[in-house]
Write a protein that holds these residues in place. Structure first.
Motif, PDB file in Angstrom:
ATOM      1  N   LYS A 182       0.764  10.287  17.268  1.00  8.19           N
ATOM      2  CA  LYS A 182       2.332   9.675  17.775  1.00  8.19           C
ATOM      3  C   LYS A 182       3.048   9.917  16.637  1.00  8.19           C
ATOM      4  CE  LYS A 182       1.463   4.779  17.598  1.00  8.19           C
ATOM      5  NZ  LYS A 182       1.552   3.550  18.414  1.00  8.19           N
ATOM      6  N   ASP A 183       4.550  10.282  16.956  1.00  9.13           N
ATOM      7  CA  ASP A 183       5.556  10.410  15.946  1.00  9.13           C
ATOM      8  C   ASP A 183       6.370   9.068  16.093  1.00  9.13           C
ATOM      9  OD1 ASP A 183       5.067  12.595  14.641  1.00  9.13           O
ATOM     10  OD2 ASP A 183       6.446  13.927  16.001  1.00  9.13           O
ATOM     11  N   VAL A 184       6.457   8.318  14.969  1.00  7.93           N
ATOM     12  CA  VAL A 184       7.141   6.763  15.148  1.00  7.93           C
ATOM     13  C   VAL A 184       8.241   6.907  14.319  1.00  7.93           C
ATOM     14  CG1 VAL A 184       7.144   4.380  14.849  1.00  7.93           C
ATOM     15  CG2 VAL A 184       4.993   5.909  15.578  1.00  7.93           C
ATOM     16  N   VAL A 185       9.597   6.860  14.809  1.00  4.92           N
ATOM     17  CA  VAL A 185      10.900   6.460  14.151  1.00  4.92           C
ATOM     18  C   VAL A 185      10.782   5.045  13.655  1.00  4.92           C
ATOM     19  CG1 VAL A 185      13.468   6.909  13.845  1.00  4.92           C
ATOM     20  CG2 VAL A 185      12.073   8.454  15.129  1.00  4.92           C
ATOM     21  N   VAL A 186      11.182   4.984  12.196  1.00  5.73           N
ATOM     22  CA  VAL A 186      11.200   3.595  11.687  1.00  5.73           C
ATOM     23  C   VAL A 186      12.332   3.456  10.909  1.00  5.73           C
ATOM     24  CG1 VAL A 186      10.206   1.867  10.099  1.00  5.73           C
ATOM     25  CG2 VAL A 186       8.738   3.460  11.480  1.00  5.73           C
ATOM     26  N   ILE A 187      13.140   2.573  11.085  1.00  8.93           N
ATOM     27  CA  ILE A 187      14.409   2.299  10.235  1.00  8.93           C
ATOM     28  C   ILE A 187      14.259   1.497   8.982  1.00  8.93           C
ATOM     29  CG2 ILE A 187      16.893   1.416  10.184  1.00  8.93           C
ATOM     30  CD1 ILE A 187      16.250   3.416  12.110  1.00  8.93           C
ATOM     31  N   ARG A 188      14.375   1.895   7.791  1.00 11.54           N
ATOM     32  CA  ARG A 188      14.144   1.237   6.674  1.00 11.54           C
ATOM     33  C   ARG A 188      14.788  -0.014   6.753  1.00 11.54           C
ATOM     34  NH1 ARG A 188      14.844   6.602   4.596  1.00 11.54           N
ATOM     35  NH2 ARG A 188      12.536   7.746   3.970  1.00 11.54           N
ATOM     36  N   GLN A 189      14.125  -0.854   5.878  1.00 15.30           N
ATOM     37  CA  GLN A 189      14.764  -2.406   5.720  1.00 15.30           C
ATOM     38  C   GLN A 189      14.580  -2.758   4.313  1.00 15.30           C
ATOM     39  OE1 GLN A 189      14.017  -5.133   8.627  1.00 15.30           O
ATOM     40  NE2 GLN A 189      14.871  -3.745  10.575  1.00 15.30           N
ATOM     41  N   VAL A 190      15.174  -3.803   3.777  1.00 20.39           N
ATOM     42  CA  VAL A 190      14.994  -4.593   2.586  1.00 20.39           C
ATOM     43  C   VAL A 190      13.826  -5.413   3.114  1.00 20.39           C
ATOM     44  CG1 VAL A 190      15.459  -6.036   0.933  1.00 20.39           C
ATOM     45  CG2 VAL A 190      17.182  -4.455   1.449  1.00 20.39           C
ATOM     46  N   VAL A 191      12.441  -5.022   2.505  1.00 18.19           N
ATOM     47  CA  VAL A 191      11.453  -5.767   2.909  1.00 18.19           C
ATOM     48  C   VAL A 191      10.655  -6.690   1.774  1.00 18.19           C
ATOM     49  CG1 VAL A 191       9.011  -5.830   3.645  1.00 18.19           C
ATOM     50  CG2 VAL A 191      10.798  -3.938   4.465  1.00 18.19           C
ATOM     51  N   ARG A 192      10.417  -7.737   1.971  1.00 19.31           N
ATOM     52  CA  ARG A 192       9.871  -8.625   1.012  1.00 19.31           C
ATOM     53  C   ARG A 192       8.364  -8.491   1.127  1.00 19.31           C
ATOM     54  NH1 ARG A 192      10.046 -15.330   1.040  1.00 19.31           N
ATOM     55  NH2 ARG A 192       8.593 -15.560  -0.687  1.00 19.31           N
ATOM     56  N   ARG A 193       7.816  -8.301  -0.128  1.00 21.09           N
ATOM     57  CA  ARG A 193       5.999  -8.066  -0.091  1.00 21.09           C
ATOM     58  C   ARG A 193       5.538  -9.752   0.059  1.00 21.09           C
ATOM     59  NH1 ARG A 193       7.855  -4.463  -4.321  1.00 21.09           N
ATOM     60  NH2 ARG A 193       7.104  -2.220  -4.023  1.00 21.09           N
ATOM     61  N   ARG A 194       4.397  -9.374   0.381  1.00 23.09           N
ATOM     62  CA  ARG A 194       3.432 -10.440   0.579  1.00 23.09           C
ATOM     63  C   ARG A 194       2.969 -10.996  -0.630  1.00 23.09           C
ATOM     64  NH1 ARG A 194      -1.505 -10.318   4.672  1.00 23.09           N
ATOM     65  NH2 ARG A 194      -1.802  -8.294   3.483  1.00 23.09           N
ATOM     66  N   ALA A 195       3.087 -12.139  -0.951  1.00 31.27           N
ATOM     67  CA  ALA A 195       2.499 -12.753  -2.301  1.00 31.27           C
ATOM     68  C   ALA A 195       1.111 -13.463  -2.094  1.00 31.27           C
ATOM     69  CB  ALA A 195       3.573 -13.729  -3.028  1.00 31.27           C
ATOM     70  N   VAL A 196       0.957 -14.093  -1.041  1.00 30.29           N
ATOM     71  CA  VAL A 196      -0.327 -14.671  -0.569  1.00 30.29           C
ATOM     72  C   VAL A 196      -0.698 -14.365   0.761  1.00 30.29           C
ATOM     73  CG1 VAL A 196      -1.271 -17.006  -0.462  1.00 30.29           C
ATOM     74  CG2 VAL A 196       0.762 -16.429  -2.097  1.00 30.29           C
ATOM     75  N   ARG A 197      -2.033 -14.339   0.885  1.00 32.60           N
ATOM     76  CA  ARG A 197      -2.570 -14.245   2.055  1.00 32.60           C
ATOM     77  C   ARG A 197      -3.534 -15.391   2.250  1.00 32.60           C
ATOM     78  NH1 ARG A 197      -4.714  -7.772   1.496  1.00 32.60           N
ATOM     79  NH2 ARG A 197      -2.759  -6.967   0.412  1.00 32.60           N
ATOM     80  N   HIS A 198      -3.561 -16.007   3.393  1.00 34.99           N
ATOM     81  CA  HIS A 198      -4.191 -17.328   3.626  1.00 34.99           C
ATOM     82  C   HIS A 198      -4.864 -17.336   4.944  1.00 34.99           C
ATOM     83  CE1 HIS A 198      -0.325 -18.406   5.404  1.00 34.99           C
ATOM     84  NE2 HIS A 198      -0.977 -19.300   5.929  1.00 34.99           N
ATOM     85  N   ARG A 199      -5.797 -18.163   5.000  1.00 32.60           N
ATOM     86  CA  ARG A 199      -6.317 -18.385   6.371  1.00 32.60           C
ATOM     87  C   ARG A 199      -7.336 -19.766   6.117  1.00 32.60           C
ATOM     88  NH1 ARG A 199      -9.738 -13.973   4.500  1.00 32.60           N
ATOM     89  NH2 ARG A 199     -11.702 -14.583   4.170  1.00 32.60           N
ATOM     90  N   VAL A 200      -7.847 -20.370   7.272  1.00 31.24           N
ATOM     91  CA  VAL A 200      -8.751 -21.290   7.160  1.00 31.24           C
ATOM     92  C   VAL A 200     -10.293 -20.763   7.275  1.00 31.24           C
ATOM     93  CG1 VAL A 200      -9.887 -23.421   8.488  1.00 31.24           C
ATOM     94  CG2 VAL A 200      -7.417 -23.103   8.140  1.00 31.24           C
ATOM     95  N   GLU A 201     -11.188 -21.088   6.542  1.00 30.00           N
ATOM     96  CA  GLU A 201     -12.356 -20.329   6.259  1.00 30.00           C
ATOM     97  C   GLU A 201     -13.549 -21.407   6.489  1.00 30.00           C
ATOM     98  OE1 GLU A 201     -15.000 -17.234   6.193  1.00 30.00           O
ATOM     99  OE2 GLU A 201     -13.013 -16.951   5.945  1.00 30.00           O
ATOM    100  N   LYS A 202     -13.943 -21.602   7.568  1.00 32.43           N
ATOM    101  CA  LYS A 202     -15.139 -22.388   8.052  1.00 32.43           C
ATOM    102  C   LYS A 202     -14.689 -23.898   7.571  1.00 32.43           C
ATOM    103  CE  LYS A 202     -18.747 -19.103   7.734  1.00 32.43           C
ATOM    104  NZ  LYS A 202     -19.976 -18.500   7.160  1.00 32.43           N
ATOM    105  N   GLY A 203     -13.501 -24.346   7.727  1.00 30.15           N
ATOM    106  CA  GLY A 203     -13.142 -25.730   7.708  1.00 30.15           C
ATOM    107  C   GLY A 203     -12.520 -25.783   6.192  1.00 30.15           C
ATOM    108  N   GLN A 204     -12.266 -24.932   5.377  1.00 26.56           N
ATOM    109  CA  GLN A 204     -11.841 -24.921   4.004  1.00 26.56           C
ATOM    110  C   GLN A 204     -10.514 -24.041   4.042  1.00 26.56           C
ATOM    111  OE1 GLN A 204     -13.427 -27.398   2.075  1.00 26.56           O
ATOM    112  NE2 GLN A 204     -15.123 -27.368   3.792  1.00 26.56           N
ATOM    113  N   GLY A 205      -9.586 -24.246   3.138  1.00 25.64           N
ATOM    114  CA  GLY A 205      -8.625 -23.392   2.843  1.00 25.64           C
ATOM    115  C   GLY A 205      -9.064 -22.335   2.087  1.00 25.64           C
ATOM    116  N   TYR A 206      -8.373 -21.092   2.164  1.00 22.83           N
ATOM    117  CA  TYR A 206      -8.608 -19.930   1.631  1.00 22.83           C
ATOM    118  C   TYR A 206      -7.352 -19.241   1.213  1.00 22.83           C
ATOM    119  CZ  TYR A 206     -10.054 -15.135   0.682  1.00 22.83           C
ATOM    120  OH  TYR A 206     -10.118 -13.806   0.028  1.00 22.83           O
ATOM    121  N   VAL A 207      -7.058 -18.911   0.005  1.00 29.05           N
ATOM    122  CA  VAL A 207      -5.740 -18.187  -0.659  1.00 29.05           C
ATOM    123  C   VAL A 207      -6.399 -16.949  -1.435  1.00 29.05           C
ATOM    124  CG1 VAL A 207      -4.353 -20.151  -0.281  1.00 29.05           C
ATOM    125  CG2 VAL A 207      -5.537 -19.890  -2.245  1.00 29.05           C
ATOM    126  N   PHE A 208      -5.905 -15.814  -1.143  1.00 26.94           N
ATOM    127  CA  PHE A 208      -6.112 -14.516  -1.910  1.00 26.94           C
ATOM    128  C   PHE A 208      -4.767 -14.081  -2.569  1.00 26.94           C
ATOM    129  CE2 PHE A 208      -5.799  -9.938  -2.223  1.00 26.94           C
ATOM    130  CZ  PHE A 208      -6.871  -9.806  -3.067  1.00 26.94           C
TER     131      PHE A 208
END
Length: 445
Positions: A182-208
Motif C-alpha cells: 500500500k502507498d501511505v502518505v505521511v506528513i513529516r513532523q519534528v519527532v523525538r527519538r526514543r532514548a530508553v526502551r523499558h518493560r517489566v520482565e518476570k517481575g523485574q524492571g528492564y531498561v535497554f
C-alpha cells in the motif's frame, strides 16, 4: 609557482593554521628557546609547502578530475586518523547532523529502520509519531519512497528521501508481513527519538539503552523507572536489568548522570590527559533511585565508551553485578572543537577514561563478574573485534590477565531456543538469588 599553486598554498596555510598555533611559552624569553621555536616553525612551513606541492600535482595530473575540498578533507582525516581511530575532521554538514542527533529531534516519520535481505524493515514505529498515525507498524517493510525503489540501496541511501522539512508530505510504499502492498502518505513532523526502551520482565524492571548520544537520556530513564514502578504496583523496584549490549556510547555527561541515578554521590570516573593538570574527576550527585534495588548490567563486546563508564562505575562501586562478555575497550575522550573558518569541527582525543578504582578502560574494557555467552559453544574461540584490534589504537600499560577465561564462560545448551535471550535469563536468575549479594560483597561501596 603558478597563481593557482599559490592560491592552493594560501588556502592550505589558512586552514592548517586554524588548527596549529603556538601557545604562550614562558621559556621563549630565553634566546636558545626562541631560536628552537623559530626553527620548528620553519620546518612546519616547509612541510605545509610540501603538502601544497603534492595537492597541486594531484589536481593537475591525476587521471580524473578531483575536488579540492574533498582532497583537503581526506588529508586532514588521514593525519588525524594516524593518531588514533577516533580523532577526525568533521565537515560542516556532518557536524550539524551530529548536533541534531544529540538533541534527539528531527524532521521525519518517527520510525527506526534496519536493513534485512536488502530490504528496509521498520524495527520500531514510535507511537504518536506521524508514521504510526498513518497506519505504519513495526515489522512492515518500506519498498519505495516517492516511487523510487529502496531495494538494493544502502540504508542511508534508502532513507534519504524520507528526510525533509516538518509539515511536508512524503509517500512511502509499504509491504506488510501478510504481503499487502500500500502507498501511505505521511506528513513529516519534528519527532523525538526514543532514548530508553523499558518493560517489566518476570517481575523485574528492564531498561535497554541503545545509545548515550541523546541529551534527554537521563530524564527519559527516570520516567521509565517510574513507569516500571507503576506497572509493578510497588513503591520500590525489587530488581533492575540495565541492558547496554551493543551500546556504542555517546555523551560523557549522560554517562555520568545515568550512573548517578544509582549512586549516592562519589566518583563515577576520572578523565586524564597529557599532564596532571588535565585530569578531571566526575562525581554523582547525592541521592539515588531505590537504593536497595538489585541491579544487573548486561554488556558485550559491542558495549563501548559511555556504556563502559556506566558498567565500570556501578561495578567498582559495588552497586551492580555485570554479566555478559568483555566490553569493547574504547576508553578515550574526544573533545569536539568547533571551527570558525567553515562551521566544521575537530574531533580530537584529549583524555583517557579511568574507573573509580583507577583502572584504564582503554584497550581492556570492562570484564563481567559473570561471563555468559549468547549462543552455544561451537568448540572454537571466535576472536571478537574490540578497540585493541585497531592497528593505531592507544595503548594501555596494564593489559595483564585481561582475556576472557574460556572455561568460565557459561554457554547456553545446544538445544537452547534462538528466540530466547540466554544472557537475559541468566541476569534474571542472578538478580533473584543470593548470588547477587555474594558477588557484590567483594566490592567496597
Amino acid at each position: 609557482m603558478t597563481l593557482r599553486h599559490r592560491f592552493i598554498l594560501a588556502a592550505v596555510l589558512s586552514l592548517v593554521f586554524c588548527f596549529w598555533a603556538p601557545g604562550p611559552n614562558p621559556a621563549a624569553k630565553d634566546a636558545v628557546s626562541a631560536a628552537a621555536i623559530k626553527t620548528e616553525n620553519a620546518e612546519m612551513l616547509d612541510r605545509l609547502k610540501l603538502f601544497a606541492d603534492v595537492l597541486a600535482v594531484v589536481r593537475n595530473e591525476y587521471v580524473e578530475d578531483v575536488d579540492d575540498a574533498d582532497l583537503i578533507d581526506a588529508a586532514l582525516n588521514g593525519a588525524l586518523n594516524s593518531l588514533d581511530p577516533h580523532s577526525s575532521y568533521v565537515p560542516p554538514v556532518k557536524f550539524e547532523e551530529q548536533k541534531e542527533a544529540a538533541r534527539g529531534e528531527y524532521g521525519g516519520l518517527g520510525i527506526e529502520v534496519i536493513q534485512e535481505n536488502n530490504l528496509v524493515k521498520i524495527n520500531y514505529a514510535l507511537e504518536d509519531a506521524p508514521a504510526y498515525k498513518a497506519g505504519i507498524r513495526t515489522g512492515d517493510y518500506i519498498t519505495a519512497v516517492e516511487g523510487e525503489r529502496t531495494f538494493g540501496k544502502t540504508l542511508d541511501e534508502a532513507i534519504e528521501g524520507m528526510k525533509g522539512l516538518a509539515g511536508d508530505p512524503v509517500t512511502v510504499t509499504v509491504l506488510t508481513p501478510d504481503n499487502i502492498t500500500k502507498d501511505v502518505v505521511v506528513i513529516r513532523q519534528v519527532v523525538r527519538r526514543r532514548a530508553v526502551r523499558h518493560r517489566v520482565e518476570k517481575g523485574q524492571g528492564y531498561v535497554f539503552l541503545e545509545t548515550f548520544n541523546n541529551e534527554r537520556l537521563t530524564d527519559d530513564l527516570e520516567l521509565a523507572l517510574k513507569d516500571i514502578k507503576r506497572q509493578l504496583g510497588v513503591s520500590n523496584i525489587p530488581g533492575l536489568i540495565i541492558d547496554l549490549r551493543g551500546n556504542r556510547g555517546g555523551l560523557l555527561t549522560e554517562s555520568v548522570s545515568v550512573s548517578g541515578l544509582f549512586l549516592d554521590g562519589g566518583e563515577v570516573l576520572s578523565a586524564r590527559g597529557r599532564t596532571s593538570e588535565d585530569t578531571e574527576r566526575y562525581h554523582a550527585e547525592d541521592g539515588q533511585f531505590d537504593k536497595d534495588m538489585r541491579i544487573v548490567v548486561l554488556i558485550d563486546s559491542g558495549s563501548a565508551s559511555a556504556a563502559e563508564i556506566v558498567a565500570g562505575a556501578l561495578q567498582d562501586r559495588g552497586r551492580a553485578v555485570v554479566v555478559g562478555r568483555r566490553s569493547f575497550g574504547k576508553g578515550s575522550v574526544q573533545s569536539v572543537m568547533p571551527l570558525a573558518i567553515n562551521n566544521g569541527a575537530l574531533r580530537l582525543t584529549t583524555q583517557k577514561y579511568y574507573t573509580p578504582s583507577g583502572k584504564s578502560i582503554q584497550g581492556r574494557g570492562i570484564m563481567p563478574d559473570v561471563l555468559v555467552a549468547l549462543s552455544p559453544d561451537t568448540g572454537t574461540i571466535r576472536k571478537q573485534f574490540r578497540e585493541a584490534s585497531f592497528s593505531n589504537a592507544l595503548s594501555n600499560a596494564d593489559m595483564s590477565a585481561f582475556e576472557e577465561d574460556h572455561d568460565t564462560i557459561d554457554y547456553p545448551p545446544e538445544d537452547w531456543p534462538r528466540t530466547e535471550d540466554y544472557q537475559l535469563q541468566k541476569a534474571l536468575d542472578i538478580i533473584r538469588s543470593s548470588r547477587h549479594t555474594d558477588i557484590l560483597s567483594k566490592f567496597e561501596k
